[in-house]
Design a protein around this motif. Structure first.
Motif, PDB file in Angstrom:
ATOM      1  N   TYR A   1      55.777  35.798  45.198  1.00 44.70           N
ATOM      2  CA  TYR A   1      54.950  35.129  44.361  1.00 44.70           C
ATOM      3  C   TYR A   1      53.421  35.736  44.843  1.00 44.70           C
ATOM      4  O   TYR A   1      52.927  35.809  46.042  1.00 44.70           O
ATOM      5  N   TYR A   2      52.797  36.037  43.846  1.00 43.17           N
ATOM      6  CA  TYR A   2      51.442  36.870  44.104  1.00 43.17           C
ATOM      7  C   TYR A   2      50.474  36.062  43.165  1.00 43.17           C
ATOM      8  O   TYR A   2      50.653  35.863  42.242  1.00 43.17           O
ATOM      9  N   CYS A   3      49.307  35.960  43.907  1.00 45.23           N
ATOM     10  CA  CYS A   3      48.086  35.371  43.403  1.00 45.23           C
ATOM     11  C   CYS A   3      47.331  36.604  42.615  1.00 45.23           C
ATOM     12  O   CYS A   3      46.968  37.492  43.278  1.00 45.23           O
ATOM     13  N   ASN A   4      46.943  36.286  41.522  1.00 45.01           N
ATOM     14  CA  ASN A   4      46.128  37.173  40.688  1.00 45.01           C
ATOM     15  C   ASN A   4      44.842  36.663  40.247  1.00 45.01           C
ATOM     16  O   ASN A   4      44.731  35.561  39.707  1.00 45.01           O
ATOM     17  N   ALA A   5      43.911  37.346  40.354  1.00 44.30           N
ATOM     18  CA  ALA A   5      42.484  37.239  39.851  1.00 44.30           C
ATOM     19  C   ALA A   5      41.872  38.244  38.902  1.00 44.30           C
ATOM     20  O   ALA A   5      41.664  39.173  39.560  1.00 44.30           O
ATOM     21  N   ARG A   6      41.354  37.948  37.805  1.00 47.96           N
ATOM     22  CA  ARG A   6      40.620  38.901  37.261  1.00 47.96           C
ATOM     23  C   ARG A   6      39.192  38.555  37.217  1.00 47.96           C
ATOM     24  O   ARG A   6      38.617  37.603  37.046  1.00 47.96           O
ATOM     25  N   SER A   7      38.579  39.793  37.642  1.00 51.73           N
ATOM     26  CA  SER A   7      37.191  39.787  37.764  1.00 51.73           C
ATOM     27  C   SER A   7      36.488  40.455  36.423  1.00 51.73           C
ATOM     28  O   SER A   7      37.141  41.376  35.948  1.00 51.73           O
ATOM     29  N   ASP A   8      35.282  39.954  36.088  1.00 48.27           N
ATOM     30  CA  ASP A   8      34.592  40.871  35.028  1.00 48.27           C
ATOM     31  C   ASP A   8      33.261  40.556  35.035  1.00 48.27           C
ATOM     32  O   ASP A   8      32.693  39.415  35.154  1.00 48.27           O
ATOM     33  N   THR A   9      32.629  41.633  35.404  1.00 48.67           N
ATOM     34  CA  THR A   9      31.098  41.739  35.546  1.00 48.67           C
ATOM     35  C   THR A   9      30.481  42.925  34.748  1.00 48.67           C
ATOM     36  O   THR A   9      31.336  43.741  34.153  1.00 48.67           O
ATOM     37  N   VAL A  10      29.312  42.709  34.301  1.00 48.22           N
ATOM     38  CA  VAL A  10      28.766  43.855  33.527  1.00 48.22           C
ATOM     39  C   VAL A  10      28.617  45.131  34.126  1.00 48.22           C
ATOM     40  O   VAL A  10      29.015  46.147  33.541  1.00 48.22           O
TER      41      VAL A  10
END
Length: 120
Positions: A93-102
């Motif tokens: 099981y993997y944790c995933n985070a999507r980051s979004d910056t200008v």
């Protein structure tokens, strides 16, 4: 940069429960979506549960009514409560985070993974 550290995996008998934790650190302000994926033996990685950028909660059909995703914003931690586990839930099981910056745009971060093994 975002760092993700998972914990809580292990070996459990079918019908049992486990709770996974994913602690995020670093530029957590940039996270727009976060969730859990899994990859079983010989299978592709798949979404298990997650919070979308619109705040919606999504679950794979195979885990609905058994798994619950939750989060503690004060601790920057996401949890996955897994009940009534089945042998087919066996996976990393993997944790995933999507980051979004200008500046940097969208980018996916992954934790190192935690093994969940369900014995029959």
């Amino acid at each position: 940069q975002v760092q993700l550290v998972e914990s809580g995996g292990g070996l459990v008998q079918a019908g049992g429960s486990l709770r996974l934790s994913c602690a995020a650190s670093g530029s957590t302000f940039s996270i727009v979506a976060i969730g859990w994926y899994r990859q079983g033996p010989g299978k592709q990685r798949e979404l298990v549960a997650g919070f979308s950028s619109g705040g919606r909660t999504n679950y794979a059909d195979s885990v609905k009514d058994r798994f619950t995703i939750s989060r503690d914003n004060a601790k920057n931690t996401v949890y996955l409560q897994m009940n009534r586990l089945k042998p087919e839930d066996t996976a990393v099981y993997y944790c995933n985070a999507r980051s979004d910056t200008v500046v940097a745009g969208a980018y996916d971060y992954w934790g190192q993974g935690t093994q969940v093994t369900v014995s029959s």
